[in-house]
Design a protein around this motif. Structure first.
Motif, PDB file in Angstrom:
ATOM      1  N   ASN A 205       9.035 -15.027  41.259  1.00  0.00           N
ATOM      2  CA  ASN A 205       9.540 -16.076  42.148  1.00  0.00           C
ATOM      3  C   ASN A 205       9.432 -15.643  43.609  1.00  0.00           C
ATOM      4  OD1 ASN A 205      11.010 -18.472  42.983  1.00  0.00           O
ATOM      5  ND2 ASN A 205      12.800 -17.156  43.191  1.00  0.00           N
ATOM      6  N   TYR A 206       9.842 -14.410  43.910  1.00  0.00           N
ATOM      7  CA  TYR A 206       9.784 -13.924  45.284  1.00  0.00           C
ATOM      8  C   TYR A 206       8.346 -13.747  45.757  1.00  0.00           C
ATOM      9  CZ  TYR A 206      14.829 -13.027  45.048  1.00  0.00           C
ATOM     10  OH  TYR A 206      16.186 -13.165  44.944  1.00  0.00           O
ATOM     11  N   GLU A 207       7.478 -13.335  44.861  1.00  0.00           N
ATOM     12  CA  GLU A 207       6.061 -13.186  45.206  1.00  0.00           C
ATOM     13  C   GLU A 207       5.490 -14.528  45.646  1.00  0.00           C
ATOM     14  OE1 GLU A 207       3.414 -10.645  46.063  1.00  0.00           O
ATOM     15  OE2 GLU A 207       4.369  -9.825  44.267  1.00  0.00           O
ATOM     16  N   THR A 208       5.835 -15.581  44.899  1.00  0.00           N
ATOM     17  CA  THR A 208       5.355 -16.924  45.235  1.00  0.00           C
ATOM     18  C   THR A 208       5.949 -17.398  46.555  1.00  0.00           C
ATOM     19  OG1 THR A 208       5.143 -17.482  42.888  1.00  0.00           O
ATOM     20  CG2 THR A 208       5.255 -19.316  44.440  1.00  0.00           C
ATOM     21  N   GLN A 209       7.254 -17.206  46.736  1.00  0.00           N
ATOM     22  CA  GLN A 209       7.908 -17.621  47.973  1.00  0.00           C
ATOM     23  C   GLN A 209       7.297 -16.927  49.189  1.00  0.00           C
ATOM     24  OE1 GLN A 209      12.338 -17.415  46.493  1.00  0.00           O
ATOM     25  NE2 GLN A 209      12.297 -18.474  48.438  1.00  0.00           N
ATOM     26  N   LEU A 210       7.067 -15.635  49.062  1.00  0.00           N
ATOM     27  CA  LEU A 210       6.528 -14.865  50.184  1.00  0.00           C
ATOM     28  C   LEU A 210       5.137 -15.352  50.563  1.00  0.00           C
ATOM     29  CD1 LEU A 210       7.328 -12.476  52.020  1.00  0.00           C
ATOM     30  CD2 LEU A 210       6.036 -10.988  50.467  1.00  0.00           C
TER      31      LEU A 210
END
Length: 377
Positions: A296-301
């Motif tokens: 999720n954080y990878e996508t957000q970043l």
């Protein structure tokens, strides 16, 4: 209902699983039941919504009022607002019986073609966001219901600062203020997480809501109260936890309720019956959560534009960043000009990726900040 894991992470589960807030609960209940409109202002993740639900569950309110919690975080217009408002009222009234909800549905003459019924004759709100054709008319009907309801009403509007983003926001503020002034049968609680926007709504002499509410802030639950709560949750279920574990988690997350609950939930999961949760399990629990959240954080970043991403990383590394437009900060993190940083800050604030408190910037999601640092991103 007994919870499998007493450290609840998805909303209010009843007084047994609610930590402290005794004074705040007493103050809110007293003010609301004495017909004072309120503004509850604090950063997100401190438990404002759960506190509101806890207040609504108190006997002084539960037995005497209709209570409605309206979350407008996802709204972008008056039409959206009216749709969420109407749906929330209907969903709250449905379990109370046909006579009760029929009184509301019959008032919504502008939407009667849009409300359908299931096989048991229960109403279904079929109006999506943005699909209320005449929001002013429907809003008038909703307030007509509130004025004439057979019980006094308490209406909590969560993330109220969202109305400042609506088209013709000043007209919306003025209209709502007028409706509320003319609705003696309802008391309103406005909850918000953006202090500067909420402050402008209620403290600026030029705004319609000026001096119309009693304002209340919300601070983190004290370490001592949370320690007692966490220990009791473990002990009730034949598990144990050392105080230094709770202190470590509390200080790492600066007492932010939602973060504490998520880590304690995992620590409880990792602790077998009759055994004790030790300090060395804290990093294990946090890493477990970060690994779960990684995709999720990878996508957000990846979705954050580069200039904003660089400022976001810099704030995460600082933890609590101040003087972010100074040459010292800009040079330390090899950022662009102060004007570039300023525009990035505005965008990150608008996206709720960072927050500003007392002149300092922080990443809203502390797990996101930890993930960035852990992975050297």
């Amino acid at each position: 209902m007994k919870m499998i894991n007493p450290f609840v992470t998805k909303g209010y589960a009843g007084a047994e699983y609610f930590c402290d807030r005794e004074k705040e609960t007493k103050d809110l209940v007293l003010m609301l039941t004495n017909e004072n409109n309120m503004a509850l202002i604090s950063p997100r993740r401190l438990g404002k919504t759960d506190l509101i639900q806890h207040c609504f569950a108190q006997k002084e309110i539960k037995n005497k009022y209709y209570t409605f919690l309206i979350d407008i975080y996802a709204t972008n217009s008056l039409s959206d607002f009216v749709s969420v408002f109407g749906k929330s009222i209907l969903e709250e009234l449905k379990p109370k019986g046909r006579v009760i909800w029929e009184g509301f549905v019959s008032t919504l003459k502008s939407l009667q073609q849009e409300i359908s019924f299931d096989i048991n004759g229960n109403p279904i709100w079929g109006i999506g966001l943005g699909n209320v054709a005449n929001p002013s008319t429907t809003l008038d009907e909703i307030f007509s219901y509130l004025r004439n309801a057979d019980k006094p009403c308490i209406v909590a509007i969560d993330e109220f600062q969202k109305i400042t983003e609506y088209p013709q926001a000043s007209n919306v503020e003025a209209a709502l203020r007028t409706y509320i002034q003319r609705c003696p049968n309802a008391t309103f609680l406005f909850s918000g997480s953006k202090r500067h926007l909420m402050g402008e709504i209620f403290t600026s002499p030029a705004r319609p809501f000026y001096q119309s509410v009693v304002t209340m802030g919300l601070s983190p639950i004290s370490l001592e109260k949370y320690e007692d709560f966490a220990i009791s949750m473990f002990e009730k279920n034949n598990k144990h936890i050392n105080r230094d574990v709770i202190e470590e988690v509390y200080h790492r997350f600066r007492g932010v309720t939602q973060c504490l609950q998520r880590v304690m939930n995992v620590l409880y999961l990792f602790t077998d019956t009759d055994l004790t949760c030790e300090l060395n399990m804290v990093d294990e629990a946090i890493n477990y959560l970060l690994n779960m959240l990684s995709d999720n954080y990878e996508t957000q970043l990846s979705q954050i534009p580069e200039k904003q991403r660089n400022v976001f990383r810099a704030i995460a590394q600082e933890g609590m960043a101040k003087e972010v437009l100074s040459g010292t900060f800009i040079n330390k993190y090899r950022l662009m000009s102060s004007s570039s940083v300023s525009s990035a800050l505005k965008a990150l604030l608008d996206k709720d990726l960072i927050t500003r408190e007392n002149g300092m910037y922080m990443v809203y999601d502390q797990f996101f900040a930890m993930w960035l640092l852990k992975n050297g991103r």
